[in-house]
Design a protein around this motif. Structure first.
Motif, PDB file in Angstrom:
ATOM      1  N   THR A 277      -1.806   8.184   7.162  1.00  0.00           N
ATOM      2  CA  THR A 277      -1.379   6.872   7.264  1.00  0.00           C
ATOM      3  C   THR A 277       0.169   6.767   7.033  1.00  0.00           C
ATOM      4  N   LYS A 278       0.420   7.365   6.056  1.00  0.00           N
ATOM      5  CA  LYS A 278       1.773   7.222   5.434  1.00  0.00           C
ATOM      6  C   LYS A 278       2.793   8.185   6.171  1.00  0.00           C
TER       7      LYS A 278
ATOM      8  N   SER B  59      -3.016  10.937   2.732  1.00  0.00           N
ATOM      9  CA  SER B  59      -3.109   9.837   3.562  1.00  0.00           C
ATOM     10  C   SER B  59      -2.021   9.894   4.558  1.00  0.00           C
TER      11      SER B  59
ATOM     12  N   ASP C 217      -3.214  14.970  -4.496  1.00  0.00           N
ATOM     13  CA  ASP C 217      -3.081  13.811  -3.494  1.00  0.00           C
ATOM     14  C   ASP C 217      -1.304  14.239  -3.214  1.00  0.00           C
TER      15      ASP C 217
ATOM     16  N   SER D 283      -9.352   7.933   7.559  1.00  0.00           N
ATOM     17  CA  SER D 283      -8.337   7.352   6.708  1.00  0.00           C
ATOM     18  C   SER D 283      -8.222   8.212   5.235  1.00  0.00           C
ATOM     19  N   GLY D 284      -7.162   8.088   4.575  1.00  0.00           N
ATOM     20  CA  GLY D 284      -6.966   8.680   3.521  1.00  0.00           C
ATOM     21  C   GLY D 284      -8.457   8.560   2.723  1.00  0.00           C
ATOM     22  N   MET D 285      -8.748   7.588   2.461  1.00  0.00           N
ATOM     23  CA  MET D 285     -10.055   7.307   1.594  1.00  0.00           C
ATOM     24  C   MET D 285     -11.165   8.193   2.096  1.00  0.00           C
TER      25      MET D 285
HETATM   26  C1  LIG Z   1      -2.794   4.964   1.008  1.00  0.00           C
HETATM   27  C2  LIG Z   1      -2.970   6.000  -0.138  1.00  0.00           C
HETATM   28  C3  LIG Z   1      -4.302   6.567   0.093  1.00  0.00           C
HETATM   29  C4  LIG Z   1      -5.541   5.971   0.964  1.00  0.00           C
HETATM   30  O1  LIG Z   1      -5.028   6.310   2.426  1.00  0.00           O
HETATM   31  P1  LIG Z   1      -5.556   5.275   3.652  1.00  0.00           P
HETATM   32  O2  LIG Z   1      -5.226   6.062   4.639  1.00  0.00           O
HETATM   33  O3  LIG Z   1      -5.110   4.017   3.293  1.00  0.00           O
HETATM   34  O4  LIG Z   1      -7.194   5.392   3.384  1.00  0.00           O
HETATM   35  C5  LIG Z   1      -4.609   7.326  -0.753  1.00  0.00           C
HETATM   36  N1  LIG Z   1      -3.593   7.824  -1.530  1.00  0.00           N
HETATM   37  C6  LIG Z   1      -2.485   7.694  -1.542  1.00  0.00           C
HETATM   38  C7  LIG Z   1      -1.473   8.160  -2.594  1.00  0.00           C
HETATM   39  C8  LIG Z   1      -2.051   6.582  -0.763  1.00  0.00           C
HETATM   40  O5  LIG Z   1      -0.734   6.152  -0.716  1.00  0.00           O
END
Ligand SMILES: *Cc1c(COP(=O)(O)O)cnc(C)c1O
Length: 395
Positions: free
Chosen positions: A211-212, A209, A187, A90-92
């Motif tokens: 995920t986005k 992330s 980021d 994940s991003g985290m």
């Molecule tokens: C969602 C997000 C994260 C965290 O990412 P995950 O994949 O949800 O763990 C970090 N930074 C930004 C800018 C995000 O939008």
């Protein structure tokens, strides 16, 4: 690594010369002599057989390196103009791994208007392991200068910031922190490498992330660190392997599949954001609209310098906060859900969702109050989105 070689017709040198559209579309081109598969197989294997004692195919155990993940890591590094990419669950996971490069006692300056989960990880966890953090408005350079201490090791910025869309000057931040012997992490989740490459402006680390926007379909989580520092190459790999938050082969495959259409999607997200912003700006229930593409955006010039475009992230203030529950109830097409960057348009209410971890005072100083709503515009038809907003906001 010998097992994969994405060099059909062109090699990695010339790939640097191709445009990002081509590199995204062809990212996972994979050369496998036996079957000729075009798409990267999902190497769903925890372990890999050694040919003989002291020999390795380059793959031993998937927590460390996995072939599917490796193609993705190289792809993200390529499109981010970096030498090395690391994929996390994940991003985290990526943010957490980055902090492990630094020792307790280090001071870290962080954008105050940032993803709530990053704030929580830093202030609730790493702060109790001996790190100290200053959360400041990094779009105001003097605030960074004021916050700097002799033990400052890292400047961690989000630009544009979440959810206020403030833009920080990447080049200036890099020069400042390098002069003090520290490092800059950006980021880049909001703009993606399609619109912004922080390493080109001197950043040391880019975080995502995935995920986005990178994955883009709201169906998996992933995270990345990209860098070009030979000194940290092995250390970061070891951190990734030791912590164990490595991206799974299947999620790596999905993220690769998402990246193939990144360029097309980003153009449409941007186009939708432009349409919706001009509509929102003229609506009587709306107080103010925040999008980096607006010509009145306070850092419009800076955006032009360091980014090639704008994402589908738009925030706005409603005049009357009592309207918020009604808007959220009435929207049909735009879904009330956390997250961003997918093909579906989503709306969030940061005060009670993404930013609850941030203390009220800090949140409000940043502008995140109960009038603020945040849209992640998807790739639907903009007229349909406006129709939905119209019926929810009232004429
Ligand atoms: C969602 C997000 C994260 C965290 O990412 P995950 O994949 O949800 O763990 C970090 N930074 C930004 C800018 C995000 O939008």
């Amino acid at each position: 690594m010998v097992l994969y070689n994405n060099t059909i017709g062109y090699n990695l040198m010339t790939r640097n010369l191709l445009s990002i559209e081509t590199n995204c579309a062809r990212c996972s081109e994979y050369f496998e002599p036996r079957t000729g598969a075009l798409s990267v197989p999902i190497f769903q294997s925890a372990s890999f057989r050694h040919p003989a004692l002291g020999e390795s195919t380059g793959f031993d155990y998937s927590r460390g390196i996995n072939p599917t993940r490796l193609v993705l890591e190289d792809t993200v590094a390529l499109i981010e103009h970096g030498k090395y990419g690391l994929g996390f669950a994940s991003g985290m996971g990526a943010v957490s791994a980055l902090i492990k490069l630094f020792k307790p006692g280090s001071h870290i300056i962080v954008s105050s208007d940032l993803y709530g989960g990053t704030y929580r990880l830093f202030s609730e966890y790493y702060a109790s392991y001996g790190f100290s953090f200053s959360f400041v408005d990094t779009s105001d350079f003097s605030k960074i200068e004021e916050a700097a201490k002799p033990e400052t090791q890292l400047l961690f910025i989000e630009t544009p910031s979440n959810p206020m869309m403030k833009v920080s000057d990447i080049e200036r931040c890099a020069q400042f922190i390098h002069n003090r012997g520290g490092f800059l992490a950006v980021d880049n989740t909001f703009l993606t490498p399609y619109f912004q490459n922080p390493l080109d402006f001197g950043a040391d680390f880019v975080l995502h992330s995935g995920t986005k926007y990178l994955e883009g379909h709201n169906d998996t989580l992933s995270g990345f660190i990209v860098h070009s520092n030979d000194e940290f190459k092995e250390t970061l790999r070891t951190i990734q392997m030791s912590e164990g938050a490595s991206l799974s082969p299947f999620d790596a495959f999905l993220t690769l599949r998402g990246i193939k259409t990144l360029a097309l999607r980003m153009k449409k997200h941007e186009e939708n954001a432009a349409c919706i912003c001009s509509w929102l700006k003229n609506h009587k229930a709306i107080e103010k609209v925040f999008w980096t593409g607006l010509k009145e955006h306070p850092q419009a010039e800076l955006s032009k310098k360091q980014a090639r475009g704008h994402s589908g992230m738009v925030s706005f203030y409603v005049k009357d906060p009592d309207m918020v529950p009604k808007i959220l109830r009435k929207l049909k097409l735009i879904l009330f859900a956390e997250s961003l960057g997918g093909v579906e348009s989503l709306i969030t209410y940061p005060v009670v969702q993404t930013h609850t971890a941030i203390p009220q005072k800090m949140r409000e100083d940043a502008g995140v109050n109960e009038c603020l709503m945040r849209l992640s515009l998807g790739i639907e038809d903009s007229a349909d989105l406006i129709f939905d907003l119209e019926q929810a906001l009232g004429g």
